[in-house]
Design an enzyme around this catalytic site. Structure first.
Site, PDB file in Angstrom:
ATOM      1  N   GLN A 153      50.453  -4.529   6.738  1.00 27.58           N
ATOM      2  CA  GLN A 153      48.773  -4.791   6.675  1.00 27.58           C
ATOM      3  C   GLN A 153      48.213  -3.966   7.773  1.00 27.58           C
ATOM      4  OE1 GLN A 153      47.626  -6.588  10.030  1.00 27.58           O
ATOM      5  NE2 GLN A 153      45.722  -6.879   9.173  1.00 27.58           N
ATOM      6  N   TYR A 155      44.978  -2.469   9.637  1.00 26.95           N
ATOM      7  CA  TYR A 155      43.659  -2.310  10.426  1.00 26.95           C
ATOM      8  C   TYR A 155      43.292  -0.904  10.378  1.00 26.95           C
ATOM      9  CZ  TYR A 155      43.755  -7.122  11.750  1.00 26.95           C
ATOM     10  OH  TYR A 155      43.825  -8.718  12.020  1.00 26.95           O
ATOM     11  N   ASP A 183      38.468  -8.136   5.522  1.00 26.15           N
ATOM     12  CA  ASP A 183      37.589  -9.253   5.710  1.00 26.15           C
ATOM     13  C   ASP A 183      37.261  -9.133   7.306  1.00 26.15           C
ATOM     14  OD1 ASP A 183      39.955 -10.010   6.577  1.00 26.15           O
ATOM     15  OD2 ASP A 183      40.318 -11.837   5.497  1.00 26.15           O
ATOM     16  N   LYS A 255      43.349  -6.776   1.294  1.00 29.41           N
ATOM     17  CA  LYS A 255      43.720  -8.071   1.788  1.00 29.41           C
ATOM     18  C   LYS A 255      42.592  -8.590   2.393  1.00 29.41           C
ATOM     19  CE  LYS A 255      46.529 -11.050   4.402  1.00 29.41           C
ATOM     20  NZ  LYS A 255      45.516 -11.992   4.913  1.00 29.41           N
ATOM     21  N   SER A 278      41.682 -14.009   0.392  1.00 31.31           N
ATOM     22  CA  SER A 278      41.925 -14.438   1.950  1.00 31.31           C
ATOM     23  C   SER A 278      40.601 -14.294   2.745  1.00 31.31           C
ATOM     24  CB  SER A 278      42.812 -13.477   2.542  1.00 31.31           C
ATOM     25  OG  SER A 278      43.378 -13.874   3.831  1.00 31.31           O
ATOM     26  N   HIS A 280      41.083 -14.371   6.239  1.00 33.26           N
ATOM     27  CA  HIS A 280      41.837 -14.560   7.573  1.00 33.26           C
ATOM     28  C   HIS A 280      42.219 -15.669   8.198  1.00 33.26           C
ATOM     29  CE1 HIS A 280      42.105 -10.500   9.570  1.00 33.26           C
ATOM     30  NE2 HIS A 280      42.289 -11.133  10.768  1.00 33.26           N
ATOM     31  N   ASP A 314      46.376 -16.233   0.352  1.00 36.54           N
ATOM     32  CA  ASP A 314      46.761 -16.851   1.502  1.00 36.54           C
ATOM     33  C   ASP A 314      45.589 -17.960   2.236  1.00 36.54           C
ATOM     34  OD1 ASP A 314      45.061 -15.278   3.073  1.00 36.54           O
ATOM     35  OD2 ASP A 314      46.820 -14.468   3.932  1.00 36.54           O
ATOM     36  N   VAL A 317      47.591 -23.143   2.906  1.00 37.96           N
ATOM     37  CA  VAL A 317      48.718 -23.611   2.320  1.00 37.96           C
ATOM     38  C   VAL A 317      49.491 -24.415   3.179  1.00 37.96           C
ATOM     39  CG1 VAL A 317      50.823 -23.011   0.938  1.00 37.96           C
ATOM     40  CG2 VAL A 317      48.687 -21.737   0.678  1.00 37.96           C
ATOM     41  N   ARG A 318      49.713 -25.554   2.911  1.00 39.21           N
ATOM     42  CA  ARG A 318      50.624 -26.558   4.040  1.00 39.21           C
ATOM     43  C   ARG A 318      51.883 -27.059   3.394  1.00 39.21           C
ATOM     44  NH1 ARG A 318      47.506 -23.847   6.624  1.00 39.21           N
ATOM     45  NH2 ARG A 318      46.150 -24.648   8.102  1.00 39.21           N
ATOM     46  N   ARG A 338      50.225 -19.141   9.596  1.00 38.28           N
ATOM     47  CA  ARG A 338      50.263 -20.074  10.982  1.00 38.28           C
ATOM     48  C   ARG A 338      51.437 -20.891  10.918  1.00 38.28           C
ATOM     49  NH1 ARG A 338      44.668 -20.531  10.303  1.00 38.28           N
ATOM     50  NH2 ARG A 338      43.426 -20.137  12.101  1.00 38.28           N
TER      51      ARG A 338
END
Length: 410
Positions: A153, A155, A183, A255, A278, A280, A314, A317-318, A338
């Site tokens: 990923q 930046y 994002d 992303k 996404s 973030h 993403d 999602v739990r 998370r």
């Protein structure tokens, strides 16, 4: 239970307030955060849990999944094992669940992203490694001889030479895709994280070249104060530059796509291989659309993107049922962020393994309950979306359905 605010070295764990429960007793994804709270310092807790301003998008990401209901088919022979093997960005994996990028893993657990990598390697699931990881890519991957698919990923740095260096390191270490974050041109305001001081000076993001910050008078959120290197001028015109850094076998992914219009534009560039729907994790722009609604927007407004590019998702999602719903609605892979950090903080590598295994088991159970015996059989008809359909735009574009633009009075 009240907890003492810890402001000492962030890489060090506090003494547990009480003995955490045995990992074998954790049977739900929801069991992991309370277990992690017993040992994590307050700054680490705030870093994991915080989201932008009023946390509305963070909440909506998960609550919107609950408004989608399942439409199970009955009297199907589901007695045989249900395989979850698939590919994500042309990489064979054991499950459509992948690990989304998370920063500064060492403030959560001493082994940070290295522990996540070992768990992913054992389970053969894909891991996305952040530019703001606590270790270099070589330390996370090559130093441990991991075998799972890994993505970077990225930046984009104001100093483009730094980004080129990171991408070259990624290619040397066998990374299969570069996911450019789109994002977060600037860091979001995460107030829970801002309120808790951080001890300064320790280098916790070696790839990005940033250290733990001290308060700057506006607060002490790790993401905001450390994210000063991010290039807010990065635009569509720069995608050719990123693509030019990649060999043919390394995919370019955006992303943070949040509208059909941008999904179409990504497809039309001709250089983008995939997108991640996404926001973030609700950590950038509050009141942005929940990601499952964006996935529905793509289905309604530009279904062709699913044929032209790989679409991942993403945010929020739990449960395994959430994974199932996203896959039915067109996602190729479903990322977890998370939840992995809570599992890491409480139990290290073993916690991450158990967390993903629980989600896999829930996904398999959901598939069988819905009369499905393979991922290839998933389709939108298994999900009732009518409770949220009125929230989904019906065409590509930026125009409001009835409010008209006015000439500026300035």
């Amino acid at each position: 239970m009240s907890r003492k605010v810890v402001t000492s070295e962030l890489s060090q764990h506090t003494s547990p307030a009480s003995k955490p429960p045995s990992l074998s007793t954790l049977i739900s994804p929801h069991d992991f955060p309370p277990a992690a709270l017993l040992s994590l310092p307050q700054k680490a807790i705030a870093f994991i849990s915080s989201a932008a301003t009023d946390c509305l998008t963070h909440s909506a990401n998960s609550s919107l999944y609950n408004q989608l209901t399942l439409r199970p088919r009955i009297l199907v022979n589901v007695s045989h094992p249900t395989p979850l093997e698939t590919t994500i960005l042309a990489c064979p994996v054991s499950s459509p669940i992948f690990v989304s990028p998370t920063s500064l893993g060492r403030i959560i657990h001493p082994d940070g992203e290295k522990a996540i990598a070992l768990a992913c390697s054992k389970l053969d699931v894909a891991q996305t490694i952040s530019t703001s990881a606590s270790f270099t890519l070589s330390e996370i991957l090559s130093g441990q001889k991991t075998t799972h698919p890994a993505f970077l990923q990225l930046y984009v740095d104001k100093n483009r030479d730094n980004s080129e260096r990171i991408v070259r390191e990624a290619v040397r270490n066998g990374v299969k895709a570069v996911m450019v974050t789109v994002d977060a041109p600037v860091p979001g305001k995460r107030e829970a994280d801002e309120r808790i001081p951080a001890a300064g000076g320790e280098m916790l993001a070696p790839m990005a070249g940033t250290a733990v910050p001290v308060s700057d008078g506006k607060g002490a959120a790790l993401g905001r104060v450390m994210g000063g290197y991010i290039d807010s001028s990065f635009s569509w015109d720069d995608l050719d530059w990123v693509k030019g850094l990649l060999p043919n076998n390394v995919k370019l992914v955006l992303k943070g796509v949040q509208t059909a219009a941008d999904a179409v534009r990504a497809m039309e560039t001709g250089v983008v291989d995939g997108i991640v729907v996404s926001n973030h994790g609700g950590r950038s722009l509050d009141t942005a659309t929940g990601t499952i609604l964006v996935l529905l927007e793509l289905q309604r407004c530009c279904p062709g993107v699913f044929e032209s590019m790989e679409v991942l998702i993403d945010g929020g999602v739990r449960r395994g049922t959430d994974v199932f719903k996203a896959l039915c609605l067109g996602a190729r892979g479903v990322g977890i962020g998370r939840g992995v950090l809570w599992a890491l903080g409480g139990y290290g590598r073993e916690g991450v393994e158990r967390y993903v295994e629980i989600l896999n088991d829930e996904l398999v159970t959901t598939m069988k309950m819905c009369g499905v015996t393979s991922l290839k059989e998933l389709h939108p008809g298994l999900v009732n979306t009518r409770a949220v359909d009125h929230l989904v735009p019906d065409k590509v574009g930026e125009e409001h359905p009835y409010a008209k633009r006015r000439k500026s009075r300035l």
